[in-house]
Scaffold this active site. Sequence first.
Site, mmCIF file in Angstrom:
data_model
loop_
_atom_site.group_PDB
_atom_site.id
_atom_site.type_symbol
_atom_site.label_atom_id
_atom_site.label_comp_id
_atom_site.label_asym_id
_atom_site.label_seq_id
_atom_site.Cartn_x
_atom_site.Cartn_y
_atom_site.Cartn_z
ATOM 1 C CE1 TYR A 163 27.711 34.540 -43.438
ATOM 2 C CE2 TYR A 163 27.833 34.642 -45.775
ATOM 3 C CZ TYR A 163 28.410 34.691 -44.573
ATOM 4 O OH TYR A 163 29.833 34.961 -44.434
ATOM 5 C CB SER A 194 30.793 37.970 -46.434
ATOM 6 O OG SER A 194 30.315 37.211 -47.492
#
Length: 326
Positions: free
Chosen positions: A139, A114
């Site tokens: 995250y 990501s």
Amino acid sequence: MKVFLTGATGFLGSHLVDLLLQEGHEVTCLVRSSSNLRWLKGKPVKLVQGDLLPDNAGLREGLKNADWCFHAAGVISTADPKDYYRINAGGTRHCLDLCLKTAPNLKRFVLVSSIAAGGPSRNGVSIDETMETKPLTLYGHSKLEAERIALGFKTRLPVTVIRPPAIYGPRDTMILPVFKMAKQRLYFKPFGKPRYISMAYVEDVAGACLWAAKSGRAAGEIFYVADGDSYPWEDIADTLAQIFHHKVYKIAAPKSILWPLALISETVSRVKKQIPPITRVHIKQFYAKGWAINIDKIKNAGFHPRFNLQEGMKASVAGYRQLGWL
Ligand SMILES: NC(=O)c1ccc[n+]([C@@H]2O[C@H](COP(=O)([O-])OP(=O)(O)OC[C@H]3O[C@@H](n4cnc5c(N)ncnc54)[C@H](OP(=O)(O)O)[C@@H]3O)[C@@H](O)[C@H]2O)c1
């Protein structure tokens, strides 16, 4: 090719399954007993039940003699912050360990990472693969750790890391509220000077994963992928306004209002043991300097996205309407 996927029941993974089936590959998907199989129903795929745990029987069976492994499973939001490292980083290690044991002819392991692993853009400059990584969130740190683990295998396995920004498209529930609000003529943007973001239509991200599996230039590399442009948040509202054929009112949401709202949402959700709809992390991301990506590396290596923002948003609205979600 004999293909194994994790995350096939999710938004991106299910689109990747569709693409692989269109090309006639033999597809095996890891599913959990709790997985919702709605996007896989009626499709010619083999399902193996398992989890991303060490030496898991389902994972072992699915990976057996695979040619390609796409690791798209991941946790983006959770009520228990320990899940980020346990699943995103730990799950990647367990998958790779089993690739070594059970898939001796593996031709590519594609990790879906990501933009969060690289962190936001700095001082208005689009980020690229050469820049220092500065994750903003837990995250993001867990996805960066997953990348480090994956690339640690690169002398033994042909690993490629794909870093998308916000992915949008039919079946997604995370960005769906933005479409729903724009349909009601409302759009929230950060207060203050324009901040630039990149976006990627889901079929392009799935396409980039497939390209990564096939390309001789992708082994051992990290690639950002997006549609190639960066936009101020306002442009998303303007694009949706054009598609819906009505005015969308852009409301600048000040941090001083969003922050206490996030605190309330986190507190209520903690008591109810639910995932909070808004968190302080969301606000931090919303107010970051920008999330703009430079995709020259993947373009120079041979992958070209097909959807610009207008086309991707149009396809998303059509897809959501078909699902009855919009
Ligand atoms: N969506 C975005 O905007 C975006 C942007 C950049 C990167 N990414 C990355 O892209 C990947 C896919 O995201 P997505 O949007 O498709 O997410 P999603 O719709 O939430 O799907 C997540 C998938 O991961 C699976 N999964 C989660 N925990 C698991 C576990 N412990 N064991 C096995 N499977 C597990 C889920 O299975 P169940 O169905 O059983 O829950 C589901 O198939 C993720 O790695 C994410 O970090 C997403």
